[in-house]
Scaffold this motif. Structure first.
Motif, PDB file in Angstrom:
ATOM      1  N   ASN A 453     -46.353 -26.990  27.708  1.00 17.66           N
ATOM      2  CA  ASN A 453     -46.537 -26.008  26.652  1.00 17.66           C
ATOM      3  C   ASN A 453     -47.584 -26.527  25.676  1.00 17.66           C
ATOM      4  O   ASN A 453     -48.027 -27.678  25.773  1.00 17.66           O
ATOM      5  CB  ASN A 453     -45.227 -25.693  25.919  1.00 17.66           C
ATOM      6  N   LEU A 454     -47.980 -25.663  24.749  1.00 16.65           N
ATOM      7  CA  LEU A 454     -49.091 -25.991  23.856  1.00 16.65           C
ATOM      8  C   LEU A 454     -48.809 -27.243  23.033  1.00 16.65           C
ATOM      9  O   LEU A 454     -49.695 -28.056  22.783  1.00 16.65           O
ATOM     10  CB  LEU A 454     -49.369 -24.794  22.937  1.00 16.65           C
ATOM     11  N   GLN A 455     -47.550 -27.434  22.602  1.00 15.24           N
ATOM     12  CA  GLN A 455     -47.221 -28.578  21.753  1.00 15.24           C
ATOM     13  C   GLN A 455     -47.392 -29.909  22.484  1.00 15.24           C
ATOM     14  O   GLN A 455     -47.599 -30.947  21.852  1.00 15.24           O
ATOM     15  CB  GLN A 455     -45.784 -28.473  21.232  1.00 15.24           C
ATOM     16  N   ASP A 456     -47.321 -29.901  23.811  1.00 23.41           N
ATOM     17  CA  ASP A 456     -47.471 -31.145  24.577  1.00 23.41           C
ATOM     18  C   ASP A 456     -48.852 -31.750  24.441  1.00 23.41           C
ATOM     19  O   ASP A 456     -49.050 -32.932  24.725  1.00 23.41           O
ATOM     20  CB  ASP A 456     -47.170 -30.889  26.061  1.00 23.41           C
ATOM     21  N   PHE A 457     -49.840 -30.950  24.008  1.00 20.60           N
ATOM     22  CA  PHE A 457     -51.219 -31.434  23.963  1.00 20.60           C
ATOM     23  C   PHE A 457     -51.728 -31.594  22.531  1.00 20.60           C
ATOM     24  O   PHE A 457     -52.926 -31.556  22.294  1.00 20.60           O
ATOM     25  CB  PHE A 457     -52.126 -30.479  24.742  1.00 20.60           C
ATOM     26  N   GLN A 458     -50.795 -31.747  21.549  1.00 23.14           N
ATOM     27  CA  GLN A 458     -51.240 -31.981  20.183  1.00 23.14           C
ATOM     28  C   GLN A 458     -51.950 -33.319  20.062  1.00 23.14           C
ATOM     29  O   GLN A 458     -52.919 -33.464  19.316  1.00 23.14           O
ATOM     30  CB  GLN A 458     -50.026 -31.939  19.233  1.00 23.14           C
TER      31      GLN A 458
END
Length: 934
Positions: A453-458
């Motif tokens: 998900n998007l948060q995994d790539f912060q």
């Protein structure tokens, strides 16, 4: 409810003038209280003062409380009397029967109290004695209590006199040394009665001069009537503050502010005046007023709403015309219009802004939604600032109407939400990447397929995660940087660690961002790999079969087989192992990768086989071993494999058929693929491939055996050579007849295919039958030319190629006006095998051009060239049609025709073939010269 004296307010004022409440104990009062207790032989004696809500004890004997509520006090009733209050038994008095002071500590059963009446006839308290038993108080004791009460009054007066004296001394000290000018003047004639030092200094008159003057002497001419009018107001003892203009002794006019208090002074009704010079302040105020007028003019000219509201209640102190128009107000409405919470679309915004103002003193560029007077709302960018306006704390608000912009933003947001909804539900992976390569947004399909998900790539790089191998990652980067609007296939790693096949294309936005659009093509790739494997398997089978057809040399066949198998399976070593009669064996063919020890020719003494192990191979069993140490092999077999550095392998038997109905196949040897570098999980089709190859190998071995037998028979046949030569003429006639019969048979087959195609409606089947018919006709034409040729063993290809190309044009119903045919053929003679191969090649390439190069009846040209290069022959087939796609790999295609062409050139003719795509499509074929030129 307690009854109050008629003069209650005057009584309380008098009480407070004594300034005795809440003062510390005083010896004289304590002595009087003790004397009253002693005289009346009472356990409790009190000197009390009755305040508005309490009875306070100045002196007390027999109790500890310093005060009690007025509602339960006996003193509240005593002050209503003029002389003395006697209560022989409180329980028999309905006023006190339930009083808590009676029914509980201190159990007051009898009471005698004398009111303390001050000089103005007001009772401010009492002197009393209390007993815990009922009793009467004789007249004598009553008189003593009254005299003692008079002494208490005298003590109170003395206390007040002392306070007044102390105050007068303080007043004189403060008056004379006060930093502001002060004076006392007669309220009747305005004559100065006293002035302080600051007045002498500030005005320039001496004290003696002041005392000879009146207030009118220093007031400018227009002020005295106003002063007299103010003095005529009967507001004695009320503070008054006014502003005047005075003239000093040097004639200089000053502005002053006077705070006047009416007092009694030396028998005069006088005023005490505190004078403050406000000349400087007046000048500042005048300048401020002038500046304010200028600001009002500027504010009115500024084309944005401006309003100033009072901090305390939000009342509008000033608003320009732009503000009035914006909120739909008229100037008359400003009188009582307040900027309250109702002015804000969200009322809590006002509190938020006030908190920020309190913290920072200003608020800039604050987007807020406000309401007009008709209830409609508008958006504004607002700035807020604390300021003082006309002497009052206020807030300056500057507004900039952004309603139109907000409406546009709302419309854009609605469009964005609509697009996001589409992107979120479209069955494609979509990702937005900013100019720094950071992931900005992904849709649900992206998260569902990849598991991230998007948060995994912060705090992670997306390419490092999805493509952990540096080579794969660089391939992706190159694809993105190429900015080509094409689809690219990649192996992508999911969050679970599974690697899937994906296909991506990129859209580069004007702001530098990139939209990646992808899809999961794992299933398609699996099918493609399966098809590719099948094609490779078929190609390998054709290669081996072609090698068997071309040569009866068993070693050549085995060497070619192990090479092809090793390339196809990507293993470290492939060997053919042949058993001897004692079940020992020899490696008769091997293909091994660089770095591994060669084992060709190695003789193997496998005691396991010699003792009966491996019986399953006799029944045709095959084995796939992923790890030799975990496959249950015997120790002797493991040791043997270790000699050849084997970690995993595939093994299939090579069985030869033995003549006889009930004979068992003979185990000739093994075909083995070794993985030496690491253990390996094999796929089922890989083992099947080896198993299928064992059949043509067995056939080749049997053919080789037959060849050996034939060679044995050659010597015998040489003896009959003379008889054969004598019968040569007869055989030539017979051979021509054979060519004639073969030609006729092939023409019959062609006719049958033609008839069959007329009964079929499926265009694809008709197309296949026609292709097959053309191939048969090309072979038939060779036999026809051989039949009519003077030398039946060789064929003049010039005439043959011309006839073959013409028949193909007729077969596809193409006229010379549509597609022109040009041939440039050297005189070359070929044997039957080479002629058949060339005929099939030309047939396939011309057919392919006729079917695909000229769509929609496009006019074109086909050129055929055959050149004799001495030791080799070159054939070129060229057309000016639409050509192949740039990425088309004709060597790796599902097309049977092109596969047949490639196999015929490389295997049958042992030549080479190349494809040139520009400017025209040209196939160039070159093969060795195998025949003599005539």
């Amino acid at each position: 409810m307690i009854r109050l004296p008629k003069n209650e307010s005057q009584r309380l004022e008098l009480l407070h003038q004594y300034q005795i409440l809440d003062t510390p104990p005083t010896e004289i009062f304590d002595e009087l209280a003790q004397l009253a207790a002693d005289v009346c032989d009472a356990p409790i004696a009190l000197i009390s003062l009755v305040d508005a809500e309490r009875e306070w004890f100045k002196s007390k004997v027999g109790i500890n409380q310093s005060e009690i509520p007025r509602s339960v006090s006996f003193g509240a009733y005593t002050i209503l009397e003029s002389e003395i209050l006697i209560i022989p038994d409180t329980l028999e008095d309905e006023r006190f029967a339930t009083n808590p002071l009676v029914i509980s500590q201190p159990y007051c059963r009898s009471y005698a109290g004398v009111p303390l009446i001050a000089g103005k006839g007001c009772a401010i308290g009492s002197l009393c004695v209390v007993d815990s038993t009922p009793r009467d108080f004789c007249v004598k004791k009553q008189r003593i209590l009254q005299r003692l009460a008079q002494q208490v009054i005298r003590c109170l007066d003395l206390h007040q006199e002392k306070i007044i004296n102390d105050s007068q001394s303080s007043f004189n000290l403060l008056f004379l040394n006060h930093p502001n000018p002060m004076w006392v003047f007669d309220c009747q004639n305005l004559q100065f009665l006293n002035v302080n030092n600051a007045a002498v200094i500030h005005y320039g008159y001496s004290r003696e001069e002041f005392l000879q003057m009146s207030l009118t002497d220093i007031i400018i001419p227009e002020n005295p009537p106003i002063l007299l009018a103010n003095l005529c107001q009967e507001e004695s003892e009320i503070n008054r503050s006014n502003q005047w203009r005075h003239r000093r002794k040097d004639g200089h006019i000053i502005d002053v502010e006077i705070i006047a208090n009416t007092i009694e002074y030396a028998g005069y009704k006088a005023c005490l005046a505190d004078v403050r010079d406000i000349t400087h302040r007046k000048r500042i105020e005048q300048a401020l007023q002038e500046n304010e007028a200028k600001l009002r003019t500027i504010f009115q000219a500024i084309p944005i709403p401006i309003v100033i509201s009072r901090l305390s209640d939000g009342l509008i102190l000033y608003a320009n015309q732009e503000f009035l128009q914006t909120v739909l107000l008229f100037p008359d409405d400003l009188v009582n219009w307040q900027i309250s919470s109702e002015f804000y679309q969200n009322p809590h915004e006002r509190h938020i802004i006030l908190e920020k103002l309190t913290q920072q003193g200003y608020v800039n560029n604050y987007e807020i939604q406000l309401k007009r007077t008709n209830g409609t709302s508008f958006w504004a960018i607002a700035s807020f600032q604390f300021l003082t306006f006309n002497g009052e704390a206020a807030i300056l608000k500057v507004l900039y109407d952004i309603t139109d912009r907000k409406n546009v933003e709302a419309s854009l947001k609605a469009q964005n939400d609509f697009l996001r909804n589409i992107f979120a539900n479209i069955p494609l992976m979509i990702a937005l990447i900013n100019v720094k390569g950071q992931l900005q947004w992904v849709n649900q399909e992206w998260e569902s397929i990849l598991g991230w998900n998007l948060q995994d790539f912060q705090n992670q790089d997306i390419l490092d995660v999805l493509y952990p191998q540096a080579e794969d990652r660089q391939h992706v980067i190159n694809f993105i940087q190429s900015a080509q609007r094409i689809w690219g296939d990649f192996r992508t790693q999911t969050k679970s660690g599974l690697v899937i096949d994906t296909s991506w294309t990129n859209i580069n936005l004007a702001n530098g961002q990139i939209i990646g659009i992808g899809q999961n093509i794992t299933e398609r790739k699996q099918i493609e790999r399966a098809l590719k494997t099948q094609v490779e398997r078929e190609q390998l089978m054709r290669t081996v079969a072609g090698r068997i057809r071309q040569s009866l040399n068993l070693q050549d066949i085995l060497d070619a087989t192990v090479r092809e198998v090793r390339d196809l399976l990507q293993v470290d070593r492939v060997v053919v192992f042949r058993f001897a009669g004692d079940m020992s064996g020899t490696v008769v063919a091997e293909s091994v990768a660089n770095g591994w020890t060669a084992s060709i020719g190695a003789k193997v003494e496998d005691t396991c086989f010699q003792t009966g192990a491996g019986k399953e191979y006799y029944q045709g069993s095959k084995r796939a071993i992923a790890n030799i140490y975990a496959a249950g092999l015997s120790q002797c077999h493991i040791q043997l494999l270790e000699q050849f550095e084997v970690k995993a392998n595939l093994v299939v038997p090579i069985l030869l058929e033995v003549n006889g109905e009930n004979s068992q196949p003979y185990l000739w040897g093994l075909l083995i693929a070794h993985q030496c570098s690491h253990i390996r999980e094999w796929e089922e089709h890989q083992l099947d491939l080896l198993d299928q190859l064992s059949v043509p190998i067995a056939i080749a071995i049997q053919q080789s055996t037959i060849l050996q037998q034939a060679q044995t028979e050659i010597a015998q046949r040489q003896k009959a050579e003379v008889e054969l030569r004598s019968a040569l003429a007869e055989k030539e006639v017979l051979l021509k007849e054979i060519h004639h019969r073969v030609k006729n048979n092939l023409q019959i087959v062609s006719s049958l295919l033609q008839l069959q195609s007329q009964t079929i409606s499926d265009p694809e089947v008709i197309k296949v039958l026609r292709d097959s018919q053309n191939r048969i006709d090309s072979i038939s034409l060779i036999h026809k030319n051989l039949y009519t040729a003077p030398n039946i063993g060789q064929l003049d290809v010039a005439d043959y190629i011309q006839n073959l190309a013409t028949s193909l044009l007729i077969s596809y119903q193409v006229s010379p006006a549509e597609i022109a045919l040009e041939t440039y053929i050297d005189s070359v003679y070929l044997n039957v095998d080479a002629a058949i191969a060339c005929g099939l090649i030309i047939n396939e390439l011309i057919t392919n051009a006729l079917k695909h190069a000229f769509p929609n009846s496009t006019l074109g040209k086909i050129v055929i060239r055959l050149c004799n290069l001495g030791d080799s022959i070159e054939i070129t087939i060229q057309d000016n049609g639409i050509g192949f796609a740039n990425d088309f790999n004709w060597r790796n295609t599902n097309s049977l025709g092109l596969s047949l062409v490639y196999d015929l050139v490389t295997e049958q003719l042992e030549g080479t073939i190349t494809l040139e795509k520009a400017p025209e499509t040209l196939f160039r074929i070159r093969f060795p010269q195998l025949t003599l030129q005539q």
